[in-house]
Structures are given as structure tokens and as C-alpha cells.
Design a protein around this motif. Structure first.
Motif, PDB file in Angstrom:
ATOM      1  N   ALA A  64      10.800   8.386  -8.162  1.00  0.00           N
ATOM      2  CA  ALA A  64       9.466   9.008  -8.274  1.00  0.00           C
ATOM      3  C   ALA A  64       8.982   8.940  -9.998  1.00  0.00           C
ATOM      4  N   ALA A  65       9.929   7.826 -10.309  1.00  0.00           N
ATOM      5  CA  ALA A  65       9.415   7.368 -12.316  1.00  0.00           C
ATOM      6  C   ALA A  65       8.822   6.707 -11.928  1.00  0.00           C
ATOM      7  N   LEU A  66       8.861   5.390 -10.549  1.00  0.00           N
ATOM      8  CA  LEU A  66       7.713   4.738 -10.351  1.00  0.00           C
ATOM      9  C   LEU A  66       6.688   5.642  -9.970  1.00  0.00           C
ATOM     10  N   ALA A  67       6.648   6.436  -8.992  1.00  0.00           N
ATOM     11  CA  ALA A  67       5.304   7.195  -9.120  1.00  0.00           C
ATOM     12  C   ALA A  67       4.575   6.853 -10.019  1.00  0.00           C
ATOM     13  N   GLU A  68       5.132   7.599 -11.108  1.00  0.00           N
ATOM     14  CA  GLU A  68       4.404   7.995 -12.654  1.00  0.00           C
ATOM     15  C   GLU A  68       4.084   7.130 -13.498  1.00  0.00           C
ATOM     16  N   LEU A  69       4.565   5.633 -13.080  1.00  0.00           N
ATOM     17  CA  LEU A  69       3.904   4.932 -13.652  1.00  0.00           C
ATOM     18  C   LEU A  69       2.219   4.190 -13.703  1.00  0.00           C
ATOM     19  N   ARG A  70       1.999   3.703 -14.820  1.00  0.00           N
ATOM     20  CA  ARG A  70       0.720   3.798 -14.512  1.00  0.00           C
ATOM     21  C   ARG A  70       0.533   2.326 -12.918  1.00  0.00           C
ATOM     22  N   LEU A  71      -0.846   2.422 -12.319  1.00  0.00           N
ATOM     23  CA  LEU A  71      -0.601   1.805 -11.258  1.00  0.00           C
ATOM     24  C   LEU A  71      -0.540   0.259 -12.136  1.00  0.00           C
ATOM     25  N   GLU A  72      -0.818  -0.398 -13.255  1.00  0.00           N
ATOM     26  CA  GLU A  72      -0.779  -1.644 -13.226  1.00  0.00           C
ATOM     27  C   GLU A  72       0.922  -1.619 -13.078  1.00  0.00           C
ATOM     28  N   TYR A  73       1.633  -1.305 -14.152  1.00  0.00           N
ATOM     29  CA  TYR A  73       2.831  -1.344 -14.251  1.00  0.00           C
ATOM     30  C   TYR A  73       3.501  -1.296 -12.884  1.00  0.00           C
ATOM     31  N   ARG A  74       3.072  -0.124 -11.923  1.00  0.00           N
ATOM     32  CA  ARG A  74       3.616   0.099 -10.737  1.00  0.00           C
ATOM     33  C   ARG A  74       2.983  -1.623  -9.806  1.00  0.00           C
ATOM     34  N   THR A  75       2.022  -1.592  -9.914  1.00  0.00           N
ATOM     35  CA  THR A  75       1.683  -2.756  -8.628  1.00  0.00           C
ATOM     36  C   THR A  75       2.348  -4.032  -8.983  1.00  0.00           C
ATOM     37  N   LEU A  81      13.996   3.119 -17.038  1.00  0.00           N
ATOM     38  CA  LEU A  81      15.116   3.107 -17.208  1.00  0.00           C
ATOM     39  C   LEU A  81      14.558   4.150 -18.126  1.00  0.00           C
ATOM     40  N   ASP A  82      13.718   5.033 -19.139  1.00  0.00           N
ATOM     41  CA  ASP A  82      13.775   6.284 -19.823  1.00  0.00           C
ATOM     42  C   ASP A  82      13.826   7.133 -18.993  1.00  0.00           C
ATOM     43  N   ARG A  83      13.498   7.596 -18.338  1.00  0.00           N
ATOM     44  CA  ARG A  83      13.411   8.356 -17.468  1.00  0.00           C
ATOM     45  C   ARG A  83      14.565   8.800 -16.864  1.00  0.00           C
ATOM     46  N   LEU A  84      15.265   7.740 -15.948  1.00  0.00           N
ATOM     47  CA  LEU A  84      16.848   7.673 -15.864  1.00  0.00           C
ATOM     48  C   LEU A  84      17.573   8.366 -16.963  1.00  0.00           C
ATOM     49  N   LYS A  85      17.733   7.609 -18.472  1.00  0.00           N
ATOM     50  CA  LYS A  85      18.382   8.085 -19.285  1.00  0.00           C
ATOM     51  C   LYS A  85      17.946  10.195 -19.308  1.00  0.00           C
ATOM     52  N   GLN A  86      16.493  10.303 -19.912  1.00  0.00           N
ATOM     53  CA  GLN A  86      16.567  11.242 -19.450  1.00  0.00           C
ATOM     54  C   GLN A  86      16.906  12.287 -18.651  1.00  0.00           C
ATOM     55  N   ARG A  87      17.271  11.734 -17.689  1.00  0.00           N
ATOM     56  CA  ARG A  87      17.485  13.113 -16.604  1.00  0.00           C
ATOM     57  C   ARG A  87      19.070  12.641 -15.958  1.00  0.00           C
ATOM     58  N   GLY A  88      19.592  12.208 -16.796  1.00  0.00           N
ATOM     59  CA  GLY A  88      21.172  11.855 -17.033  1.00  0.00           C
ATOM     60  C   GLY A  88      21.592  11.320 -15.730  1.00  0.00           C
ATOM     61  N   ARG A 105      10.126  -1.030 -16.363  1.00  0.00           N
ATOM     62  CA  ARG A 105      10.935  -1.592 -16.383  1.00  0.00           C
ATOM     63  C   ARG A 105      11.693  -0.197 -17.854  1.00  0.00           C
ATOM     64  N   LEU A 106      11.927  -0.465 -18.955  1.00  0.00           N
ATOM     65  CA  LEU A 106      11.973   0.361 -19.581  1.00  0.00           C
ATOM     66  C   LEU A 106      11.279   1.982 -19.252  1.00  0.00           C
ATOM     67  N   CYS A 128       0.466  -1.445  -0.234  1.00  0.00           N
ATOM     68  CA  CYS A 128      -0.519   0.069  -0.299  1.00  0.00           C
ATOM     69  C   CYS A 128       0.594   1.116  -0.097  1.00  0.00           C
ATOM     70  N   VAL A 129       1.632   1.329   1.339  1.00  0.00           N
ATOM     71  CA  VAL A 129       2.897   2.128   0.951  1.00  0.00           C
ATOM     72  C   VAL A 129       3.261   2.393  -0.267  1.00  0.00           C
ATOM     73  N   ARG A 130       3.735   1.672  -1.108  1.00  0.00           N
ATOM     74  CA  ARG A 130       3.990   1.799  -2.880  1.00  0.00           C
ATOM     75  C   ARG A 130       3.409   2.324  -3.370  1.00  0.00           C
ATOM     76  N   LEU A 131       2.724   1.310  -3.241  1.00  0.00           N
ATOM     77  CA  LEU A 131       1.477   1.572  -4.341  1.00  0.00           C
ATOM     78  C   LEU A 131       0.445   3.331  -4.345  1.00  0.00           C
ATOM     79  N   LEU A 132       0.542   3.816  -3.167  1.00  0.00           N
ATOM     80  CA  LEU A 132      -0.157   4.502  -2.297  1.00  0.00           C
ATOM     81  C   LEU A 132       0.637   6.043  -2.066  1.00  0.00           C
TER      82      LEU A 132
END
Length: 195
Positions: free
Chosen positions: A119-130, A168-175, A164-165, A35-39
Motif C-alpha cells: 500500500a505504501a509503495l502504491a502511494e509513492l509518486r511514480l518515479e520513486y515507485r519505479t 518507512l514513515d508510513r509503516l511507522k505511522q501505521r504502527g 525508502r523513507l 508493469c504489475v508493480r507500477l500499475l
């Protein structure tokens, strides 16, 4: 499914206080962590965790003893989190005064990377994050995740790959991680309806 689960459920259905406490003790940490991770909010997770166990005990008669108990409870937790997130905009947000007033330690590179991943995880759609949280943080196998989400294992693997993609994409964009030389940045796979 373990015989231990079936015995515990039967004892809970008979109203044995010790069994009820045992069930809560066995699954509370995982449910709360999920619940902490999803909310992304500890206070909300505490509230939802309580709701999950209320729902578990109300629905225990409907549990199929041929299926494992853990994914069944995880499914209830995921559904309660979905409901909470859909209603979050309708309720006022509480201010976390401690976060705003207590300065934290100065971040180093690993802390910064961890924050970017969060932060990247928080932006994922709920199914992916779950799926990401259940697989990487709770160590659940594909089959249990599929059962909890009532989806085929192939869908779970696809969602995990896409999560995962996107991270990774967010981490690449943020350097935060180097992009491969000569390779274009990772692109998210377009959504094509429900899988």
C-alpha cells in the motif's frame, strides 16, 4: 551491451520469427513484473506488456547498439505505464469479481506487513515507485535504472532513498515498525523541482 543483444536485434529486424519469439521470451517476465508493480493491476499489466512489445518491435531500428537492450526495453515499459496511468481515469474500471467474492486466508503479521508495504509503495509518486521496484524487486543496478529512466545515477539514488523513507514513515505511522525512542517520525524530503 552484449554481442548477443546486437545479434538478436539484427535477426529480429530481418523478420526471423524465432528471434522475435526469443526476444519476447527473454524480457517478457521482467516487463510484465514491472508493469504489475507500477500499475497495481494484473489485467492492465497484461495489456501494457503487449503494448510494450509492439512498441519495442516498431522502434527496434532506433535502438543504439552501443547501449544495453534491457534498460532500453525497461524505459519503453516505464513510459507505457506512465501513459496508461495518465489515461486510467478516462477509462472505466473493470471489476475484479474474484477478489470480491473469494475470501482469502486470515492475515498473519507478515502478511499484514507485506500488505502495508504494498500500500505504501502504491502511494509513492511514480518515479520513486519505479526506481524502488527496479532496484529491490528486479535487482537492477543503479546504472541500468538511470539509463532506462534517462536520469543521472545520483538522481536514481536520491529517488530510491526518498522511496525508502516514505515507505518507512508510513509503516511507522501505521504502527508496523517501532519508531525510535526520542526521534521524531521520518519526514519526507520536500520536492525542489526536477532533479
Amino acid at each position: 551491451m552484449s554481442a548477443d543483444d546486437a545479434t538478436l536485434v539484427r535477426r529480429c529486424l530481418r523478420g526471423e520469427a524465432g528471434a522475435i519469439q526469443q526476444l519476447v521470451d527473454r524480457f517478457q517476465a521482467e516487463v510484465f513484473g514491472l508493469c504489475v508493480r507500477l500499475l497495481n493491476h494484473r489485467h492492465d499489466a497484461e495489456d501494457v506488456t503487449q503494448e510494450v512489445f509492439l512498441r519495442v518491435f516498431r522502434s527496434l531500428k532506433g535502438w543504439d547498439p552501443t547501449r544495453a537492450l534491457k534498460p532500453w526495453i525497461a524505459g519503453i515499459a516505464i513510459n507505457r505505464c506512465r501513459t496508461w496511468l495518465s489515461q486510467r481515469g478516462k477509462r472505466p474500471e473493470l471489476v475484479d469479481y474474484l477478489q470480491d467474492t473469494v475470501p482469502g486466508p486470515s492475515p498473519d503479521d507478515s502478511t499484514e506487513l507485506l500488505q502495508e508495504i504494498q500500500a505504501a509503495l502504491a502511494e509513492l509518486r511514480l518515479e520513486y515507485r519505479t526506481v524502488f521496484v527496479l532496484f529491490h524487486e528486479q535487482g537492477q543496478p543503479y546504472e541500468d535504472i538511470a539509463q532506462a529512466l534517462d536520469r543521472p545515477v545520483g538522481t536514481i539514488k536520491t529517488w530510491l532513498h526518498r522511496a525508502r523513507l516514505e515507505i518507512l514513515d508510513r509503516l511507522k505511522q501505521r504502527g508496523m515498525v517501532p519508531a525510535e525512542e526520542g526521534a521524531p517520525a521520518t519526514k519526507s524530503v520536500p520536492e525542489t523541482g526536477r532533479t
